[in-house]
Design an enzyme around this catalytic site. Structure first.
Site, short mmCIF file in Angstrom:
data_model
loop_
_atom_site.label_atom_id
_atom_site.label_comp_id
_atom_site.label_asym_id
_atom_site.label_seq_id
_atom_site.Cartn_x
_atom_site.Cartn_y
_atom_site.Cartn_z
N HIS A 23 -2.82 34.69 58.80
CA HIS A 23 -2.24 33.92 59.83
C HIS A 23 -2.43 34.50 61.15
O HIS A 23 -2.27 33.94 62.12
CB HIS A 23 -0.53 33.68 59.63
CG HIS A 23 -0.30 32.38 59.89
ND1 HIS A 23 -1.08 31.29 60.02
CD2 HIS A 23 0.96 31.92 59.94
CE1 HIS A 23 -0.45 30.34 60.19
NE2 HIS A 23 0.76 30.62 60.26
N PHE A 69 7.50 34.24 66.91
CA PHE A 69 6.94 33.90 65.83
C PHE A 69 5.84 32.65 65.94
O PHE A 69 6.18 32.04 66.94
CB PHE A 69 8.18 33.62 64.55
CG PHE A 69 8.37 34.92 64.34
CD1 PHE A 69 7.74 35.49 63.06
CD2 PHE A 69 9.63 35.55 64.59
CE1 PHE A 69 8.38 36.77 62.31
CE2 PHE A 69 9.99 36.80 64.01
CZ PHE A 69 9.26 37.29 62.87
N ASN A 117 1.80 25.44 62.38
CA ASN A 117 2.78 25.54 63.12
C ASN A 117 2.63 26.20 64.50
O ASN A 117 3.24 25.61 65.60
CB ASN A 117 3.88 26.29 62.49
CG ASN A 117 4.46 25.56 61.31
OD1 ASN A 117 4.57 24.29 61.17
ND2 ASN A 117 4.90 26.20 60.40
#
Length: 196
Positions: A23, A69, A117
Site C-alpha cells: 500500500h 493514515f 481509500n
C-alpha cells in the site's frame, strides 16, 4: 503539459510496520525522487506529512508523503494545495494499483478511486474533483476482493518486490522527463516499460 505538475504526492500509511507494505508503493516513488535529487524530506505539521521541494527548469515541484493514515490522505494534500495555490490538475498522486501487475506503472489523468481509500479521500478533500493526475504503481491483485485488505497491507515476496522496485525506479526517471518535456513523452516511455 511541460512543468504543469507542481505537487507530487506519494500515498502511504505511517509507521515502520507499514513502510515496506504494498500500500506504500506511492511513497516509494517520492522517496526515490527525493533521494535522486538529494532532497531531505521533513515533517511539516501544517501539511500533515513529510515535505520536500525540487527545482526543475526554475519551477518548484513540491513533494508530500502524508503521515496520516491512508483514508485521511486528502487532508494534507488539500492543505498544501491551498497554501501554495496549486490547482487539482497540477497535482500528481502516486499510489499502489491492484489492476496492474508488479513491474508495470502508468500515468493517468482523472478517473474514480477504484476502491482506493487514499484516492477516495483525496477526491473528497479536493472538493470532489477527480482531475488530478495519478501515477499508478502495479502491485497485482490477490484474486478475490475479500483478500484485498490483507494483500495491500502485506509485504510482497522478494521477486514481486524487485519488479515493483524496478517500476518505481523507472517511474522516477519518467517523472524527470515529465517535468522537462511534458506528460506525453513521459507516458510514451513509462507505458512501454515492463520489468521482467
Amino acid at each position: 503539459m511541460s512543468n504543469q505538475i507542481k505537487l507530487l504526492v506519494g500515498l502511504a500509511n505511517p509507521g515502520l510496520e507499514y513502510k515496506r507494505t504494498r500500500h506504500n508503493a506511492g511513497a516509494w516513488v517520492v522517496e526515490e525522487l527525493a533521494r535522486v535529487h538529494n532532497v531531505s524530506m521533513r515533517e511539516e505539521s501544517k501539511f500533515f506529512g513529510l515535505t520536500g521541494r525540487i527545482q526543475s527548469n526554475g519551477d518548484d515541484l513540491r513533494l508530500l508523503i502524508p503521515t496520516t493514515f491512508m483514508n485521511l490522505s486528502g487532508k494534507g494534500i488539500a492543505a498544501m494545495a491551498k497554501f501554495y495555490q496549486i490547482k487539482p490538475e497540477e497535482i500528481l498522486v502516486a499510489h499502489d494499483e491492484l489492476d496492474l501487475p508488479p513491474g508495470v506503472a502508468k500515468f493517468k489523468k482523472g478517473g474514480g478511486h477504484g476502491g482506493h481509500n487514499g484516492l477516495r479521500d483525496t477526491i473528497s478533500k479536493l472538493a470532489n474533483t477527480k482531475e488530478f493526475y495519478r501515477l499508478r504503481i502495479g502491485i497485482g491483485h490477490p484474486g478475490h476482493k475479500d483478500k484485498v485488505a490483507g494483500f495491500v497491507l502485506g509485504k510482497a515476496p522478494t521477486k514481486e518486490q524487485e519488479l515493483i522496485d524496478a517500476a518505481v525506479d523507472e517511474s522516477t526517471r519518467c517523472l524527470d522527463i515529465l517535468l522537462k518535456d511534458g506528460l506525453s513523452k513521459a507516458q510514451n516511455r513509462l507505458h512501454t516499460f515492463k520489468a521482467e
